[in-house]
Design a protein around this motif. Structure first.
Motif, mmCIF file in Angstrom:
data_model
loop_
_atom_site.group_PDB
_atom_site.id
_atom_site.type_symbol
_atom_site.label_atom_id
_atom_site.label_comp_id
_atom_site.label_asym_id
_atom_site.label_seq_id
_atom_site.Cartn_x
_atom_site.Cartn_y
_atom_site.Cartn_z
ATOM 1 N N VAL A 20 -36.054 17.611 -12.329
ATOM 2 C CA VAL A 20 -36.605 18.495 -11.294
ATOM 3 C C VAL A 20 -35.795 19.790 -11.222
ATOM 4 N N VAL A 21 -34.469 19.657 -11.269
ATOM 5 C CA VAL A 21 -33.603 20.843 -11.231
ATOM 6 C C VAL A 21 -33.879 21.739 -12.430
ATOM 7 N N ASP A 22 -34.014 21.145 -13.625
ATOM 8 C CA ASP A 22 -34.272 21.941 -14.826
ATOM 9 C C ASP A 22 -35.603 22.669 -14.737
ATOM 10 N N SER A 23 -36.628 21.981 -14.208
ATOM 11 C CA SER A 23 -37.959 22.601 -14.138
ATOM 12 C C SER A 23 -38.012 23.724 -13.113
ATOM 13 N N GLN A 24 -37.116 23.673 -12.134
ATOM 14 C CA GLN A 24 -37.101 24.691 -11.078
ATOM 15 C C GLN A 24 -35.863 25.578 -11.179
ATOM 16 N N ALA A 25 -35.260 25.648 -12.360
ATOM 17 C CA ALA A 25 -33.967 26.323 -12.526
ATOM 18 C C ALA A 25 -34.022 27.780 -12.069
ATOM 19 N N LEU A 26 -35.036 28.523 -12.502
ATOM 20 C CA LEU A 26 -35.118 29.939 -12.145
ATOM 21 C C LEU A 26 -35.347 30.123 -10.652
ATOM 22 N N ARG A 27 -36.185 29.258 -10.064
ATOM 23 C CA ARG A 27 -36.432 29.361 -8.625
ATOM 24 C C ARG A 27 -35.159 29.063 -7.841
ATOM 25 N N LEU A 29 -32.121 29.454 -8.972
ATOM 26 C CA LEU A 29 -31.207 30.568 -9.228
ATOM 27 C C LEU A 29 -31.538 31.756 -8.331
ATOM 28 N N ASP A 30 -32.820 32.065 -8.176
ATOM 29 C CA ASP A 30 -33.219 33.167 -7.298
ATOM 30 C C ASP A 30 -32.776 32.908 -5.860
ATOM 31 N N GLN A 31 -32.930 31.666 -5.408
ATOM 32 C CA GLN A 31 -32.531 31.337 -4.042
ATOM 33 C C GLN A 31 -31.020 31.434 -3.876
ATOM 34 N N GLU A 32 -30.285 30.994 -4.890
ATOM 35 C CA GLU A 32 -28.825 31.099 -4.832
ATOM 36 C C GLU A 32 -28.377 32.559 -4.780
ATOM 37 N N ILE A 33 -29.068 33.416 -5.490
ATOM 38 C CA ILE A 33 -28.749 34.848 -5.435
ATOM 39 C C ILE A 33 -29.034 35.403 -4.040
ATOM 40 N N ARG A 34 -30.168 34.987 -3.470
ATOM 41 C CA ARG A 34 -30.489 35.444 -2.107
ATOM 42 C C ARG A 34 -29.437 34.957 -1.103
ATOM 43 N N ASP A 35 -28.981 33.721 -1.275
ATOM 44 C CA ASP A 35 -27.928 33.210 -0.388
ATOM 45 C C ASP A 35 -26.653 34.032 -0.536
ATOM 46 N N SER A 36 -26.308 34.368 -1.768
ATOM 47 C CA SER A 36 -25.108 35.188 -2.002
ATOM 48 C C SER A 36 -25.264 36.565 -1.381
ATOM 49 N N GLU A 37 -26.466 37.130 -1.479
ATOM 50 C CA GLU A 37 -26.713 38.440 -0.866
ATOM 51 C C GLU A 37 -26.596 38.370 0.650
ATOM 52 N N ASN A 38 -27.066 37.262 1.230
ATOM 53 C CA ASN A 38 -26.938 37.096 2.689
ATOM 54 C C ASN A 38 -25.471 37.002 3.095
ATOM 55 N N HIS A 39 -24.693 36.232 2.324
ATOM 56 C CA HIS A 39 -23.264 36.122 2.619
ATOM 57 C C HIS A 39 -22.569 37.481 2.472
ATOM 58 N N LEU A 40 -22.973 38.215 1.452
ATOM 59 C CA LEU A 40 -22.390 39.539 1.247
ATOM 60 C C LEU A 40 -22.729 40.462 2.409
ATOM 61 N N SER A 41 -23.970 40.373 2.878
ATOM 62 C CA SER A 41 -24.377 41.200 4.017
ATOM 63 C C SER A 41 -23.567 40.843 5.264
ATOM 64 N N GLN A 135 -28.177 39.563 -15.860
ATOM 65 C CA GLN A 135 -28.317 38.399 -16.732
ATOM 66 C C GLN A 135 -29.575 37.603 -16.398
ATOM 67 N N VAL A 136 -29.885 37.505 -15.102
ATOM 68 C CA VAL A 136 -31.107 36.800 -14.693
ATOM 69 C C VAL A 136 -32.339 37.512 -15.234
ATOM 70 N N SER A 137 -32.313 38.838 -15.231
ATOM 71 C CA SER A 137 -33.437 39.593 -15.788
ATOM 72 C C SER A 137 -33.624 39.265 -17.265
ATOM 73 N N VAL A 138 -32.509 39.181 -17.990
ATOM 74 C CA VAL A 138 -32.582 38.824 -19.412
ATOM 75 C C VAL A 138 -33.111 37.406 -19.579
ATOM 76 N N VAL A 139 -32.601 36.493 -18.747
ATOM 77 C CA VAL A 139 -33.038 35.095 -18.826
ATOM 78 C C VAL A 139 -34.532 34.980 -18.533
ATOM 79 N N LYS A 140 -35.000 35.700 -17.520
ATOM 80 C CA LYS A 140 -36.425 35.649 -17.181
ATOM 81 C C LYS A 140 -37.275 36.222 -18.313
ATOM 82 N N ALA A 141 -36.807 37.319 -18.903
ATOM 83 C CA ALA A 141 -37.545 37.905 -20.025
ATOM 84 C C ALA A 141 -37.594 36.926 -21.193
ATOM 85 N N THR A 142 -36.463 36.278 -21.470
ATOM 86 C CA THR A 142 -36.423 35.284 -22.552
ATOM 87 C C THR A 142 -37.341 34.113 -22.240
#
Length: 231
Positions: A20-27, A29-41, A135-142
């Motif tokens: 399940v984690v592998d199939s939703q890896a990008l989703r 990852l996006d949520q983890e980035i949003r969490d990091s952005e919230n913490h940064l804010s 890097q996420v942009s590259v991963v998504k493109a790949t």
């Protein structure tokens, strides 16, 4: 046995969870980035609060310095007028304010250290997030390219399968037509034998029979007949 069954079930659950984690890896990852952005804010908000509080304490320190400088002038003026008792009272007030000033300066120094530390953490997080997003942009493109390649490969495989099936169908049709032709030829041969035409055909091929006399034979016969008449 029960322990082994429980271990197997835990292993299966772990495999399912990992799938399940592998199939939703990008989703994820996006949520983890949003969490990091919230913490940064939140960190930036805290930095703003610290800077504001630091400024308040700095203003207090400045005000105390000004007050102490003013009292010092007053004490000098009192001494000039011979009011030593008043000058002592002013000096005592200056000492108290000096203690407050040192306390405020200490607080300002602590704020400065905290602010600098937090600024460094924010800069580091900003850089990490920027690199991570790249890097996420590259991963998504790949990922998109690989999905497209998989789709093309799947279609190509399907086309190959369909082509192979079509060739097999074509070969079966040819074999059926060849069999039909052979059966019809056999039927014609049997009909010819029953009607006698087959025998006539074989005699003709062998040069036997009145209908198959050669032109030379006919000419020889005519010549012989003419010679006999002259005699």
């Amino acid at each position: 046995m029960l322990s082994k069954i429980m271990t197997a079930l835990r292993g299966k659950a772990n495999e399912t969870g990992q799938a399940v984690v592998d199939s939703q890896a990008l989703r994820i990852l996006d949520q983890e980035i949003r969490d990091s952005e919230n913490h940064l804010s939140q960190s930036k908000t805290e930095l703003t609060r610290l800077m504001g509080q630091r400024q308040l304490n700095s203003n207090k320190a400045d005000a105390l310095e000004s007050k102490i400088a003013e009292l010092e002038k007053s004490a000098e003026a009192a001494l000039d007028k011979g009011e030593e008792a008043l000058a002592v009272e002013v000096a005592e007030r200056m000492v108290a304010l000096q203690d407050d000033l040192e306390a405020e300066r200490a607080i300002v120094s602590e704020y400065d250290a905290s602010i600098e530390k937090l600024r460094g953490a924010i800069r580091g997080t900003d850089n990490q997030l920027r690199q991570l997003k790249q890097q996420v942009s590259v991963v998504k493109a790949t990922e998109s390219a690989q999905k497209a390649q998989s789709a093309v490969a799947a279609r190509h495989s399907g086309q190959n399968s369909a082509m192979s099936s079509a060739m097999e169908s074509l070969e079966r049709i040819k074999e059926r037509q060849q069999l039909n032709s052979a059966q019809m030829q056999a039927a014609d041969d049997m009909a010819a034998e029953e009607s006698g035409s087959s025998l006539e055909a074989r005699l003709k091929a062998a040069g036997v029979g009145g209908q198959n006399r050669k032109a030379d034979d006919v000419l020889a016969r005519l010549k012989a007949k003419k010679n006999a008449a002259q005699e």
